[in-house]
Design a protein around this motif. Sequence first.
Motif, PDB file in Angstrom:
ATOM      1  N   VAL A 118       0.834  -1.197   0.000  1.00  0.00           N
ATOM      2  CA  VAL A 118       0.000   0.000   0.000  1.00  0.00           C
ATOM      3  C   VAL A 118       0.874   1.254   0.000  1.00  0.00           C
ATOM      4  O   VAL A 118       1.981   1.274   0.552  1.00  0.00           O
ATOM      5  CB  VAL A 118      -0.951  -0.008   1.220  1.00  0.00           C
ATOM      6  CG1 VAL A 118      -0.158   0.086   2.518  1.00  0.00           C
ATOM      7  CG2 VAL A 118      -1.954   1.124   1.131  1.00  0.00           C
ATOM      8  N   HIS A 119       0.361   2.289  -0.630  1.00  0.00           N
ATOM      9  CA  HIS A 119       0.989   3.612  -0.638  1.00  0.00           C
ATOM     10  C   HIS A 119      -0.117   4.638  -0.379  1.00  0.00           C
ATOM     11  O   HIS A 119      -1.290   4.399  -0.678  1.00  0.00           O
ATOM     12  CB  HIS A 119       1.655   3.922  -1.983  1.00  0.00           C
ATOM     13  CG  HIS A 119       2.353   2.753  -2.603  1.00  0.00           C
ATOM     14  ND1 HIS A 119       3.588   2.318  -2.183  1.00  0.00           N
ATOM     15  CD2 HIS A 119       1.979   1.914  -3.616  1.00  0.00           C
ATOM     16  CE1 HIS A 119       3.961   1.264  -2.911  1.00  0.00           C
ATOM     17  NE2 HIS A 119       2.996   1.006  -3.790  1.00  0.00           N
ATOM     18  N   ALA A 120       0.251   5.781   0.155  1.00  0.00           N
ATOM     19  CA  ALA A 120      -0.723   6.851   0.363  1.00  0.00           C
ATOM     20  C   ALA A 120      -0.035   8.206   0.246  1.00  0.00           C
ATOM     21  O   ALA A 120       1.115   8.370   0.667  1.00  0.00           O
ATOM     22  CB  ALA A 120      -1.385   6.715   1.738  1.00  0.00           C
ATOM     23  N   PHE A 121      -0.763   9.171  -0.344  1.00  0.00           N
ATOM     24  CA  PHE A 121      -0.231  10.515  -0.534  1.00  0.00           C
ATOM     25  C   PHE A 121      -1.272  11.532  -0.069  1.00  0.00           C
ATOM     26  O   PHE A 121      -2.453  11.425  -0.417  1.00  0.00           O
ATOM     27  CB  PHE A 121       0.111  10.750  -2.009  1.00  0.00           C
ATOM     28  CG  PHE A 121       1.189   9.831  -2.521  1.00  0.00           C
ATOM     29  CD1 PHE A 121       2.523  10.198  -2.474  1.00  0.00           C
ATOM     30  CD2 PHE A 121       0.853   8.574  -3.026  1.00  0.00           C
ATOM     31  CE1 PHE A 121       3.515   9.333  -2.932  1.00  0.00           C
ATOM     32  CE2 PHE A 121       1.838   7.702  -3.482  1.00  0.00           C
ATOM     33  CZ  PHE A 121       3.173   8.084  -3.433  1.00  0.00           C
ATOM     34  N   PRO A 122      -0.841  12.510   0.737  1.00  0.00           N
ATOM     35  CA  PRO A 122      -1.793  13.506   1.246  1.00  0.00           C
ATOM     36  C   PRO A 122      -2.035  14.633   0.249  1.00  0.00           C
ATOM     37  O   PRO A 122      -1.135  14.993  -0.524  1.00  0.00           O
ATOM     38  CB  PRO A 122      -1.082  14.041   2.489  1.00  0.00           C
ATOM     39  CG  PRO A 122       0.376  13.961   2.124  1.00  0.00           C
ATOM     40  CD  PRO A 122       0.518  12.709   1.280  1.00  0.00           C
ATOM     41  N   PHE A 123      -3.233  15.179   0.281  1.00  0.00           N
ATOM     42  CA  PHE A 123      -3.540  16.400  -0.459  1.00  0.00           C
ATOM     43  C   PHE A 123      -3.476  17.540   0.557  1.00  0.00           C
ATOM     44  O   PHE A 123      -4.476  17.892   1.187  1.00  0.00           O
ATOM     45  CB  PHE A 123      -4.925  16.316  -1.095  1.00  0.00           C
ATOM     46  CG  PHE A 123      -5.061  15.197  -2.093  1.00  0.00           C
ATOM     47  CD1 PHE A 123      -4.265  15.148  -3.218  1.00  0.00           C
ATOM     48  CD2 PHE A 123      -5.986  14.180  -1.885  1.00  0.00           C
ATOM     49  CE1 PHE A 123      -4.374  14.108  -4.139  1.00  0.00           C
ATOM     50  CE2 PHE A 123      -6.108  13.143  -2.791  1.00  0.00           C
ATOM     51  CZ  PHE A 123      -5.300  13.103  -3.918  1.00  0.00           C
ATOM     52  N   SER A 124      -2.293  18.075   0.749  1.00  0.00           N
ATOM     53  CA  SER A 124      -2.113  19.118   1.760  1.00  0.00           C
ATOM     54  C   SER A 124      -1.171  20.197   1.237  1.00  0.00           C
ATOM     55  O   SER A 124      -0.262  19.923   0.438  1.00  0.00           O
ATOM     56  CB  SER A 124      -1.558  18.526   3.059  1.00  0.00           C
ATOM     57  OG  SER A 124      -0.294  17.926   2.843  1.00  0.00           O
ATOM     58  N   ARG A 125      -1.427  21.403   1.716  1.00  0.00           N
ATOM     59  CA  ARG A 125      -0.589  22.548   1.324  1.00  0.00           C
ATOM     60  C   ARG A 125      -0.588  23.537   2.477  1.00  0.00           C
ATOM     61  O   ARG A 125      -1.621  24.128   2.792  1.00  0.00           O
ATOM     62  CB  ARG A 125      -1.163  23.199   0.057  1.00  0.00           C
ATOM     63  CG  ARG A 125      -0.256  24.248  -0.561  1.00  0.00           C
ATOM     64  CD  ARG A 125       0.906  23.598  -1.265  1.00  0.00           C
ATOM     65  NE  ARG A 125       1.716  24.572  -2.000  1.00  0.00           N
ATOM     66  CZ  ARG A 125       2.847  24.250  -2.624  1.00  0.00           C
ATOM     67  NH1 ARG A 125       3.277  23.003  -2.605  1.00  0.00           N
ATOM     68  NH2 ARG A 125       3.531  25.172  -3.259  1.00  0.00           N
ATOM     69  N   HIS A 126       0.557  23.674   3.117  1.00  0.00           N
ATOM     70  CA  HIS A 126       0.664  24.531   4.291  1.00  0.00           C
ATOM     71  C   HIS A 126      -0.341  24.064   5.356  1.00  0.00           C
ATOM     72  O   HIS A 126      -0.259  22.940   5.810  1.00  0.00           O
ATOM     73  CB  HIS A 126       0.469  25.989   3.894  1.00  0.00           C
ATOM     74  CG  HIS A 126       1.411  26.454   2.816  1.00  0.00           C
ATOM     75  ND1 HIS A 126       2.776  26.323   2.933  1.00  0.00           N
ATOM     76  CD2 HIS A 126       1.185  27.026   1.603  1.00  0.00           C
ATOM     77  CE1 HIS A 126       3.367  26.790   1.845  1.00  0.00           C
ATOM     78  NE2 HIS A 126       2.425  27.217   1.016  1.00  0.00           N
ATOM     79  N   VAL A 127      -1.305  24.903   5.724  1.00  0.00           N
ATOM     80  CA  VAL A 127      -2.268  24.510   6.767  1.00  0.00           C
ATOM     81  C   VAL A 127      -3.516  23.859   6.185  1.00  0.00           C
ATOM     82  O   VAL A 127      -4.382  23.393   6.930  1.00  0.00           O
ATOM     83  CB  VAL A 127      -2.668  25.719   7.633  1.00  0.00           C
ATOM     84  CG1 VAL A 127      -1.458  26.287   8.345  1.00  0.00           C
ATOM     85  CG2 VAL A 127      -3.343  26.796   6.785  1.00  0.00           C
ATOM     86  N   ASP A 128      -3.627  23.832   4.873  1.00  0.00           N
ATOM     87  CA  ASP A 128      -4.821  23.272   4.225  1.00  0.00           C
ATOM     88  C   ASP A 128      -4.630  21.782   3.982  1.00  0.00           C
ATOM     89  O   ASP A 128      -3.690  21.371   3.294  1.00  0.00           O
ATOM     90  CB  ASP A 128      -5.106  23.978   2.904  1.00  0.00           C
ATOM     91  CG  ASP A 128      -5.478  25.435   3.097  1.00  0.00           C
ATOM     92  OD1 ASP A 128      -6.502  25.686   3.744  1.00  0.00           O
ATOM     93  OD2 ASP A 128      -4.746  26.305   2.600  1.00  0.00           O
ATOM     94  N   VAL A 129      -5.518  20.955   4.525  1.00  0.00           N
ATOM     95  CA  VAL A 129      -5.512  19.504   4.307  1.00  0.00           C
ATOM     96  C   VAL A 129      -6.833  19.144   3.635  1.00  0.00           C
ATOM     97  O   VAL A 129      -7.902  19.274   4.235  1.00  0.00           O
ATOM     98  CB  VAL A 129      -5.345  18.733   5.629  1.00  0.00           C
ATOM     99  CG1 VAL A 129      -5.336  17.227   5.353  1.00  0.00           C
ATOM    100  CG2 VAL A 129      -4.061  19.150   6.334  1.00  0.00           C
TER     101      VAL A 129
END
Length: 252
Positions: A118-129
Amino acid sequence: MLNRERWVAETLLELADTLAPGLDPTNYWLCVADRYAHLIASSSVRLSAVGDRAARPVMVVTDDRLGEPPLDGLFAEEGPGIECGESGEPIVNVHLDQATTRWERLAPAALSLGFRSVHAFPFSRHVDVLGAVTILTTETTPLPEADVRVATALADAATIGMLNHRAIAGLTTTSEQLQGALTSRVIIEQAKGLLSARLEITPEEAFIMLRRYARGHNQRIGDLAGKLVSRDMTAAELVSSLPEQAIRTSRR
C-alpha cells in the motif's frame, strides 16, 4: 508507460486547469484517482477529499471492492490515508503482511482480497488539508523513486488546483451576493422615490412606510419594492393596507 514525460506533463496541466467556477469536484477527484491508477501498475485507488464546501467529503474508487465490505468503512477508521493526512507526509512501500499490528483490521481485510502492498499521498498545502489518496497493489516490488516523485507532484498539483477552484468559487459567490444586494438597494431607492412623489412625503418617510408594510405582511422589503417599481402594486394599494396610525407615524 509509453511517452511517460508527455503523460506527466499533460496530467499536471489537466489537474491545474480548475479556474472555471462550474468545475465538478467529484469529477475532478475521479480524474485524479484515475491518474494514480495509470501511474502505478496493478493498483486499486481510493481517494477521499473535500468537495465544494460540502459537509461530507468526496469519495471515489477505481475498484468497487474498495467501497464494499470488508474494506468499506475501515479506511475512515485506520490506515495510511489517515496517517499521511495527519502527518502531511507520503507513506510508501508498506507490505500489508507486515502491517497487521499497525492496521489491525484494514491490513487483514486488504490481504484477503489479494492486495500485498500500500501507498498513500496527502492532499495538503501549508495549513490546508484536503484529503488523501490510498493505493493498494497486488505487487510487493517497491515503488521506484521516480514514481514516488511523480505521485507526490500529482498530489501537490491536485491540492493547488482544488484550492484555486475553491477560492474562485468563493469570490464568484461573494460577487453574486454583492450584486444582488446592490440591485435590491437600487430597486428600494426607486420605490422610495415613487412613494415620495405619489404621496408627497419625504424619502425617509417612504422607507418607513415600506418597512412597516413589509413587516406586517411578512415580506422582504426588496420584494415589496420590486412590486411597486414593476407596477404590480400601486402606492394607493400599499397605503390602504396600512393602519391609519402607521400612516400618520410615517408622516411625522
